[in-house]
Design a protein around this motif. Structure first.
Motif, PDB file in Angstrom:
ATOM      1  N   MET A   1       0.842  -1.169   0.000  1.00 47.55           N
ATOM      2  CA  MET A   1       0.000   0.000   0.000  1.00 47.55           C
ATOM      3  C   MET A   1       0.888   1.233   0.000  1.00 47.55           C
ATOM      4  SD  MET A   1      -3.078   1.159   2.541  1.00 47.55           S
ATOM      5  CE  MET A   1      -4.216   0.033   1.807  1.00 47.55           C
ATOM      6  N   ASN A   2       0.543   2.199  -0.835  1.00 49.61           N
ATOM      7  CA  ASN A   2       1.288   3.451  -0.909  1.00 49.61           C
ATOM      8  C   ASN A   2       0.947   4.343   0.278  1.00 49.61           C
ATOM      9  OD1 ASN A   2       2.480   2.901  -3.476  1.00 49.61           O
ATOM     10  ND2 ASN A   2       0.514   3.355  -4.406  1.00 49.61           N
ATOM     11  N   VAL A   3       1.956   5.037   0.790  1.00 46.16           N
ATOM     12  CA  VAL A   3       1.764   5.958   1.898  1.00 46.16           C
ATOM     13  C   VAL A   3       1.974   7.374   1.368  1.00 46.16           C
ATOM     14  CG1 VAL A   3       2.569   6.654   4.185  1.00 46.16           C
ATOM     15  CG2 VAL A   3       2.589   4.233   3.538  1.00 46.16           C
ATOM     16  N   HIS A   4       0.953   8.221   1.548  1.00 44.91           N
ATOM     17  CA  HIS A   4       1.008   9.610   1.086  1.00 44.91           C
ATOM     18  C   HIS A   4       0.864  10.550   2.271  1.00 44.91           C
ATOM     19  CE1 HIS A   4      -0.791   8.138  -2.972  1.00 44.91           C
ATOM     20  NE2 HIS A   4       0.497   7.871  -2.880  1.00 44.91           N
ATOM     21  N   VAL A   5       1.431  11.740   2.114  1.00 43.03           N
ATOM     22  CA  VAL A   5       1.295  12.777   3.125  1.00 43.03           C
ATOM     23  C   VAL A   5       0.922  14.074   2.412  1.00 43.03           C
ATOM     24  CG1 VAL A   5       2.451  14.071   4.947  1.00 43.03           C
ATOM     25  CG2 VAL A   5       3.077  11.705   4.550  1.00 43.03           C
ATOM     26  N   LEU A   6      -0.148  14.702   2.876  1.00 44.06           N
ATOM     27  CA  LEU A   6      -0.542  16.031   2.407  1.00 44.06           C
ATOM     28  C   LEU A   6      -0.021  17.005   3.446  1.00 44.06           C
ATOM     29  CD1 LEU A   6      -2.132  17.690   0.323  1.00 44.06           C
ATOM     30  CD2 LEU A   6      -4.122  17.431   1.791  1.00 44.06           C
ATOM     31  N   MET A   7       1.034  17.736   3.084  1.00 47.90           N
ATOM     32  CA  MET A   7       1.736  18.569   4.059  1.00 47.90           C
ATOM     33  C   MET A   7       1.346  20.036   3.907  1.00 47.90           C
ATOM     34  SD  MET A   7       5.469  16.745   4.019  1.00 47.90           S
ATOM     35  CE  MET A   7       6.095  17.795   5.295  1.00 47.90           C
ATOM     36  N   PHE A   8       0.955  20.634   5.031  1.00 53.01           N
ATOM     37  CA  PHE A   8       0.628  22.056   5.061  1.00 53.01           C
ATOM     38  C   PHE A   8       1.806  22.889   5.541  1.00 53.01           C
ATOM     39  CE2 PHE A   8      -3.576  20.105   5.107  1.00 53.01           C
ATOM     40  CZ  PHE A   8      -4.190  20.834   4.105  1.00 53.01           C
ATOM     41  N   LYS A   9       2.896  22.226   5.949  1.00 53.56           N
ATOM     42  CA  LYS A   9       4.154  22.883   6.348  1.00 53.56           C
ATOM     43  C   LYS A   9       3.923  23.974   7.387  1.00 53.56           C
ATOM     44  CE  LYS A   9       6.306  21.621   2.055  1.00 53.56           C
ATOM     45  NZ  LYS A   9       7.052  21.986   0.891  1.00 53.56           N
ATOM     46  N   GLN A  10       3.223  23.618   8.462  1.00 50.58           N
ATOM     47  CA  GLN A  10       2.911  24.569   9.525  1.00 50.58           C
ATOM     48  C   GLN A  10       3.800  24.367  10.749  1.00 50.58           C
ATOM     49  OE1 GLN A  10      -1.178  23.456   9.879  1.00 50.58           O
ATOM     50  NE2 GLN A  10      -1.842  24.945   8.358  1.00 50.58           N
ATOM     51  N   ASP A  11       4.598  23.316  10.751  1.00 49.18           N
ATOM     52  CA  ASP A  11       5.449  23.006  11.900  1.00 49.18           C
ATOM     53  C   ASP A  11       6.917  23.077  11.517  1.00 49.18           C
ATOM     54  OD1 ASP A  11       3.322  22.425  13.701  1.00 49.18           O
ATOM     55  OD2 ASP A  11       3.089  20.470  12.766  1.00 49.18           O
ATOM     56  N   ASP A  12       7.770  23.018  12.525  1.00 49.52           N
ATOM     57  CA  ASP A  12       9.208  22.996  12.333  1.00 49.52           C
ATOM     58  C   ASP A  12       9.582  21.709  11.585  1.00 49.52           C
ATOM     59  OD1 ASP A  12      11.967  22.880  12.510  1.00 49.52           O
ATOM     60  OD2 ASP A  12      12.039  23.235  14.667  1.00 49.52           O
ATOM     61  N   PRO A  13      10.166  21.808  10.368  1.00 48.07           N
ATOM     62  CA  PRO A  13      10.485  20.606   9.595  1.00 48.07           C
ATOM     63  C   PRO A  13      11.476  19.666  10.281  1.00 48.07           C
ATOM     64  CG  PRO A  13      11.332  22.577   8.504  1.00 48.07           C
ATOM     65  CD  PRO A  13      10.529  23.035   9.684  1.00 48.07           C
ATOM     66  N   LYS A  14      12.285  20.175  11.198  1.00 51.10           N
ATOM     67  CA  LYS A  14      13.235  19.323  11.915  1.00 51.10           C
ATOM     68  C   LYS A  14      12.535  18.421  12.927  1.00 51.10           C
ATOM     69  CE  LYS A  14      17.103  22.445  11.415  1.00 51.10           C
ATOM     70  NZ  LYS A  14      18.075  23.311  12.080  1.00 51.10           N
ATOM     71  N   LYS A  15      11.325  18.809  13.353  1.00 49.56           N
ATOM     72  CA  LYS A  15      10.572  18.038  14.338  1.00 49.56           C
ATOM     73  C   LYS A  15       9.374  17.326  13.725  1.00 49.56           C
ATOM     74  CE  LYS A  15      11.705  21.405  17.905  1.00 49.56           C
ATOM     75  NZ  LYS A  15      11.141  22.421  18.795  1.00 49.56           N
ATOM     76  N   CYS A  16       9.181  17.480  12.437  1.00 51.91           N
ATOM     77  CA  CYS A  16       7.985  16.975  11.756  1.00 51.91           C
ATOM     78  C   CYS A  16       8.181  15.521  11.304  1.00 51.91           C
ATOM     79  CB  CYS A  16       7.670  17.866  10.565  1.00 51.91           C
ATOM     80  SG  CYS A  16       6.256  17.331   9.612  1.00 51.91           S
ATOM     81  N   THR A  17       7.388  14.619  11.853  1.00 49.02           N
ATOM     82  CA  THR A  17       7.483  13.203  11.496  1.00 49.02           C
ATOM     83  C   THR A  17       7.155  12.978  10.026  1.00 49.02           C
ATOM     84  OG1 THR A  17       6.876  12.610  13.746  1.00 49.02           O
ATOM     85  CG2 THR A  17       6.655  10.896  12.067  1.00 49.02           C
ATOM     86  N   ALA A  18       6.144  13.660   9.511  1.00 53.71           N
ATOM     87  CA  ALA A  18       5.766  13.498   8.105  1.00 53.71           C
ATOM     88  C   ALA A  18       6.907  13.920   7.179  1.00 53.71           C
ATOM     89  CB  ALA A  18       4.507  14.299   7.790  1.00 53.71           C
TER      90      ALA A  18
END
Length: 91
Positions: A1-18
């Motif tokens: 199964m493919n895993v997708h993420v729709l990112m709104f980039k509202q958090d610190d990218p260094k702490k972002c699991t997605a």
């Protein structure tokens, strides 16, 4: 199964699991939700189960700030072919 993420980039990218999932090619960053996907929604009333995998080709996580998640809840990202499910807790 493919895993997708729709990112709104509202958090610190260094702490972002997605962002880390995308960086290590464990998920694909998408701009638009596709049909035949299961949308992971923390506010959904149904829990995602193993047998739900046959309902879709992919699973999509929405990456947004928890501070703004309540706004996302009121403007659901519905698709006529999508299912919204919440992930089971690991309790």
């Amino acid at each position: 199964m493919n895993v997708h993420v729709l990112m709104f980039k509202q958090d610190d990218p260094k702490k972002c699991t997605a962002a880390k999932l995308v960086k290590f090619n464990l998920a694909k960053n998408i701009k638009k939700i596709t049909s035949r996907t299961i949308i992971l929604d923390p506010f959904a009333k149904q829990t995602l189960l193993k047998h739900d995998a046959k309902l879709a080709d992919s699973i999509t996580g929405i990456d947004c700030s928890w501070n703004l998640a309540e706004d996302r809840k009121s403007t659901r990202l519905n698709s006529s072919h999508s299912q919204q499910s919440r992930m089971p807790s690991s309790a």
